[in-house]
Motif scaffolding. Structure first.
Motif, PDB file in Angstrom:
ATOM      1  N   LEU A  96      35.613  33.328  36.866  1.00  0.00           N
ATOM      2  CA  LEU A  96      34.923  34.593  37.053  1.00  0.00           C
ATOM      3  C   LEU A  96      33.372  34.568  36.714  1.00  0.00           C
ATOM      4  CD1 LEU A  96      37.519  37.063  36.460  1.00  0.00           C
ATOM      5  CD2 LEU A  96      36.654  36.839  38.687  1.00  0.00           C
ATOM      6  N   ARG A  97      33.176  33.798  35.419  1.00  0.00           N
ATOM      7  CA  ARG A  97      31.895  33.664  34.994  1.00  0.00           C
ATOM      8  C   ARG A  97      31.140  32.678  35.826  1.00  0.00           C
ATOM      9  NH1 ARG A  97      34.892  32.797  29.705  1.00  0.00           N
ATOM     10  NH2 ARG A  97      35.084  34.620  28.775  1.00  0.00           N
ATOM     11  N   ALA A  98      31.723  31.544  36.179  1.00  0.00           N
ATOM     12  CA  ALA A  98      31.174  30.644  37.168  1.00  0.00           C
ATOM     13  C   ALA A  98      30.770  30.977  38.594  1.00  0.00           C
ATOM     14  CB  ALA A  98      31.903  29.349  37.328  1.00  0.00           C
ATOM     15  N   VAL A  99      31.578  31.959  39.168  1.00  0.00           N
ATOM     16  CA  VAL A  99      31.491  32.220  40.322  1.00  0.00           C
ATOM     17  C   VAL A  99      30.730  33.603  40.772  1.00  0.00           C
ATOM     18  CG1 VAL A  99      32.495  32.230  42.905  1.00  0.00           C
ATOM     19  CG2 VAL A  99      33.150  30.627  41.192  1.00  0.00           C
ATOM     20  N   VAL A 100      31.269  34.608  39.958  1.00  0.00           N
ATOM     21  CA  VAL A 100      30.986  36.041  40.178  1.00  0.00           C
ATOM     22  C   VAL A 100      29.935  36.342  39.281  1.00  0.00           C
ATOM     23  CG1 VAL A 100      31.805  38.543  40.272  1.00  0.00           C
ATOM     24  CG2 VAL A 100      33.521  36.534  40.711  1.00  0.00           C
TER      25      VAL A 100
END
Length: 1003
Positions: A96-100
């Motif tokens: 989530l941190r990397a994509v969103v």
């Protein structure tokens, strides 16, 4: 699901956004459907995308693929969404941190869970939709997506009712198993089931999930309910393994639907089926029939209507009963692996794959094995070594019903249970002496504990030990704990039932030491005997018997010499007789006779009592020759052994008289019935119930003899005495009231008969239900009353409905069904399709010819009716030959003065006239009119028909003067007796030749 992509519009507040992609876990399909509907009403285009998380693909790659979707991406946040894979919270936080995180505006979210979710999901800024009503949830959804509150367009009418709000439970909910939070896979299967049911035409929404034992049919059905249940107003789950239990459980839906009925489940069942058929008060209903492995036993009770029926069954023959089939196979390997890892997180993916292969992907076995293997320090390699022969193979007997892996795995599991909570094995073994499926263990707790074996007494008397044993079995998925009462939300509120799978039931039963078997089976027999209400003729207690009956076989009650157990068998047989469960009763009676003769001896007193109940059931299906042979042996033995005044001998004699009635030997039956009644009066007095039964039987014999006035007086006395001795709504009292109404009708007192029968039918429906044999008889007589009174519309509806219900409940060859078929054929001949009447008449005659001897009055009467059909289709010569043969046979069977013979003569005189023999016709009608006046009276309807026929024949002989005199006298009597506007009076005034319909009577 996806569609053509369009450019995504701006995401600022108030700007147009043409497309929203809803990403959801399969478990949350209902939420996605509701959200999508709310958005589409505001002009948005919605794309549905079910989220999947294959373990072999990194989460970051899956989320980047999700970003390729159209428009704004709305994620339905739930624990299910993050558990697929399965994935850890750490994996999710990183993804989530990397994509969103770098592009949060592409995403929006709503939360439909209160469970813990990954901390980094905060980047989605999900709004909470739990614990609130639909209006507030919609307001929050729209606010999160920057959409106006008012719909762009509302439907002009209710043609499109949107999906129900998922957080709103169905208005009616009952019997559904607890949700299996470990449920895995089956996505395609669930989607197919959903689309097959939703796409079905109204009245055809029936789907059967079928497959082998242990494959997960019940779990799949339960998941369907939880996943799609919010789309229904009513969800009702019933165990459908046995007809009697299914009827009771379906009937319990009545008060939940708000139907105004009495307490008796027959009446409730009728009301429920009618309500579901009409879709009133609820059109969106789902009925789940679990374990319906014998479709021929219950197919006629499957409701139709606008709702849906979901069936689980091992039997694919449901396709012959208007059901679609959907096979539930073993898990696919990826499903097995995912399930094992959820059930046993300590196992690696490779180990889960290894275990799944060894256990052949069978869900039940995966569930049980993985459950305890997770708590064990045994390696998968070592466990598979045990499966491949590392333990004593004699622990469990080999059965062709199970894979070898299943048997061996069970040996291992039982050893594990013995080591931890040995009492759980005792409880499990007790359960195997009940029928598989829902085991009413509350009966064990409710029975007297005074003389229980020490081992079992400790378990039943210690609540802590009891709960510990049950929890151990639940922990390893050996059993499910369910509410005994489908209307209760809390199992503890009404007592509990354990659900024991059929495969588990059988294999545990095979793996039991002989000494334990004897001890445990005795306990279960005692529990069943203690649950016996001991009043099998009381409809209010039939649900209790319906619960007991399925367990008799598994408790092997027939091999018990305990008088209480044997009394239970007798009471169950009586319950089956009075409730109309004839076929099941005959099977039980046959097994009991064979077992008890070997156990007790041919001449034991219990044998003669059993013979009586068994013969009653056989007689109810028309096997008169067999019952006569059985009863004669009993009568001869008991007379010689105990004397003619013995009560057992009198009861057997009453049965013999009934057999003679069925065989058409009415004079013999009368002699036996008359003597039996006199003996009962001498021994027990006028007011004893057994004396009244004998008096009832005498009344039935008098009717068959055509002595209607005597029958009326006899049945009137029986009715009045039963009202005093029993009660107004006792089944026997209601039966006597029907007999009394029939007598009135046969005497031509149509108005009185209809008044009595109308009231009686209301009571029968309230007490016994629409499909009880007593009620069907009452409703049939009411149809006859309507017909004789000239209300053809009401008569036609009732005749057709009674025949249909009897065919379904009793079978097409049952004596009652054949009686109703005769009436339906006669009615259809005059007021329907004569070709259909002919087809039904021919089938009825053929069945009578198989069941009854040549020369039986019923065969002769049915042929006399058929002659009228042949006359109607122009086959005069054939009709003439047939009616003359019927007249000859009827005269030989019951004598020249019997009303049936006189009726045949009325028809024969008409056919003689029609084929050009007016002299013979006049001679016959003259003799018939004179005899009818002497036997039945001058103004009886049959006498009046004969007099009108006589006048017509005299007119054919050109004796107009005498014909006119006779006709005017008959018309005057008709008007005085039936009324000037009665259909028979009007028909006679129009000089339509009268005919007579033969009506078989109850034997």
């Amino acid at each position: 699901m996806s569609g053509a992509r369009t450019p995504v519009g701006p995401t600022e507040k108030g700007a147009g956004r043409q497309t929203v992609t809803i990403s959801f876990a399969g478990f949350n399909r209902a939420w996605a459907a509701w959200i999508g509907d709310r958005l589409e009403r505001r002009g948005l285009r919605v794309v549905y995308l079910r989220w999947d998380s294959p373990s072999g693909i990194p989460l970051e790659d899956l989320l980047r693929d999700l970003k390729l979707a159209e428009g704004r991406i709305l994620i339905v946040v739930s624990e299910w969404y993050f558990q697929l894979g399965p994935r850890t919270h750490e994996e999710w936080n990183a993804a989530l941190r990397a994509v969103v995180g770098p592009d949060p505006s592409r995403f929006a979210a709503v939360s439909v869970t209160t469970s813990a979710v990954p901390a980094a999901s905060a980047v989605l800024a999900a709004v909470d939709l739990t614990n609130m009503g639909a209006e507030e949830a919609e307001r929050r959804l729209l606010d999160r997506l920057d959409l106006p509150a008012q719909p762009q367009s509302e439907p002009a009418h209710d043609a499109r009712r949107g999906p129900r709000f998922p957080a709103a439970m169905p208005e009616v909910w009952g019997g559904v198993p607890r949700r299996n939070t470990r449920f895995t896979g089956r996505e395609t299967l669930l989607n197919d089931a959903y689309h097959l049911l939703q796409g079905a035409e109204p009245g055809a929404g029936v789907l059967t999930l079928h497959g082998m034992s242990g494959v997960g049919k019940t779990q799949t059905a339960a998941e369907y309910v939880y996943r799609f249940g919010s789309e229904y107003d009513v969800v009702w789950w019933v165990n459908a393994e046995k007809r009697v239990g299914y009827r009771r459980l379906l009937a319990e839906l009545a008060p939940k639907l708000g139907l105004a009925t009495g307490q008796e489940y027959g009446e409730r069942l009728r009301a429920v089926r009618d309500s579901l058929r009409r879709g009133d008060p609820y059109a969106r209903w789902l009925l789940v029939l679990d374990g319906a492995d014998e479709p021929d036993q219950i197919w006629d009770l499957v409701p139709t209507g606008p709702g849906h029926v979901l069936i689980t069954s091992r039997n694919p023959e449901w396709t012959e009963h208007n059901s679609r089939l959907l096979e539930v196979p073993v898990y696919q390997r990826y499903e097995s692996v995912a399930f094992i890892r959820r059930r046993a997180p300590r196992l690696t993916e490779a180990e889960a794959d290894q275990l799944a292969e060894a256990l052949e992907d069978l869900p039940l076995l995966l569930d049980q094995t993985a459950g305890w293997l997770n708590d064990s320090d045994l390696s998968v390699d070592d466990y598979i070594g045990l499966l491949e022969g590392g333990i004593d193979q004699d622990v469990v007997k080999v059965s062709a019903d199970f894979p070898l892996a299943f048997q061996t795995a069970w040996s291992i599991l039982l050893n594990k249970l013995r080591e931890t909570v040995p009492e759980s094995v005792d409880l499990l073994r007790l359960c195997t002496f009940f029928a598989p499926g829902f085991v009413p263990v509350r009966l064990l707790k409710e029975m007297p504990h005074d003389e229980l074996p020490e081992q079992v007494a400790g378990l039943l008397n210690d609540p802590l030990l009891w709960n510990k044993a049950i929890n151990q079995l639940r922990q390893y998925s050996v059993v499910r704990l369910e509410s005994h009462d489908t209307t209760a939300d809390d199992p503890s509120a009404t007592g509990e039932s354990l659900y024991l799978h059929r495969m588990v039931h059988q294999i545990v039963g095979e793996d039991m030491p002989a000494e334990d078997r004897e001890e445990f089976i005795t306990v279960v027999r005692q529990a069943l005997a203690a649950a016996d209400p001991r009043r099998p003729t009381d409809p209010d207690l039939w649900p209790a018997y319906a619960e007991i009956v399925p367990h008799l076989k598994y408790a092997d009650v027939l091999n018990s010499t305990d008088p209480a157990i044997q009394r239970l068998v007798f009471n169950c047989l009586r319950y089956m007789y009075f409730s109309g469960e004839y076929r099941a009763g005959i099977k039980l009676g046959e097994r009991a006779l064979a077992t008890w003769r070997a156990l007790l001896g041919e001449a034991h007193p219990r044998i003669w009592e059993l013979t009586y109940h068994y013969a009653n059931l056989l007689r109810a299906v028309g096997d008169y020759a067999r019952t006569e042979a059985i009863e004669r042996v009993a009568v001869d033995h008991l007379r010689q052994e105990r004397g003619p005044q013995d009560l057992e001998h009198l009861r057997a004699s009453s049965g013999l008289a009934a057999d003679l009635r069925g065989l058409g030997r009415y004079d013999e039956a009368f002699q036996v019935s008359q003597w039996t009644l006199a003996a009962y009066r001498e021994l027990l007095g006028e007011q004893d119930s057994r004396t009244l039964n004998a008096q009832n039987n005498l009344g039935a014999t008098l009717v068959l003899l055509g002595r209607y006035e005597e029958a009326l007086e006899s049945d009137r006395r029986t009715l009045e005495a039963r009202r005093q001795l029993l009660r107004a709504r006792h089944p026997w009292t209601l039966y006597s009231e029907t007999s009394y109404a029939i007598d009135l009708r046969l005497l031509g007192r149509y108005g009185e008969a209809e008044s009595v029968q109308t009231k009686n039918v209301r009571e029968q429906l309230r007490v016994l239900g629409a499909k009880n044999p007593y009620t069907l008889k009452a409703r049939h007589n009411l149809a006859c009353c309507h017909y004789r009174s000239g209300d053809r519309e009401q008569a036609g509806k009732l005749f057709a409905d009674v025949l249909e219900q009897s065919e379904r409940v009793l079978g097409e060859t049952n004596p009652d069904t054949l009686r109703y078929a005769v009436s339906q054929s006669c009615f259809t001949r005059e007021h329907g399709d004569i070709d259909q009447a002919r087809e039904l008449s021919e089938a009825t005659i053929a069945r009578y010819e198989v069941m009854l001897a040549e020369g039986h009055p019923f065969v002769a009467g049915a042929r006399a009716n058929h002659a009228l059909i042949l006359r109607g289709v122009g086959e005069r010569d054939h009709a003439h030959v047939l009616v003359e043969q019927a007249l000859t046979d009827m005269t030989a069977a019951v004598g020249p003065d019997h009303p049936w013979t006189l009726g045949c003569a009325v028809n024969a005189s008409a056919l003689r006239s029609l084929v050009g023999d007016p002299e013979s016709a006049a001679e016959l009608s003259g003799t018939t009119a004179a005899r009818a006046a002497e036997v039945l009276g001058r103004t009886h309807p049959l006498t009046l028909s004969a007099r009108i026929a006589r006048a017509a024949d005299l007119r054919s002989l050109r004796d107009g003067r005498q014909a006119e005199k006779l006709e005017q006298e008959a018309l005057s009597d008709l008007a005085a007796t039936l009324g000037p506007q009665h259909v028979h009076t009007i028909s006679a005034r129009a000089r339509s030749r009268p005919f007579w319909d033969f009506e078989p009577q109850t034997t």
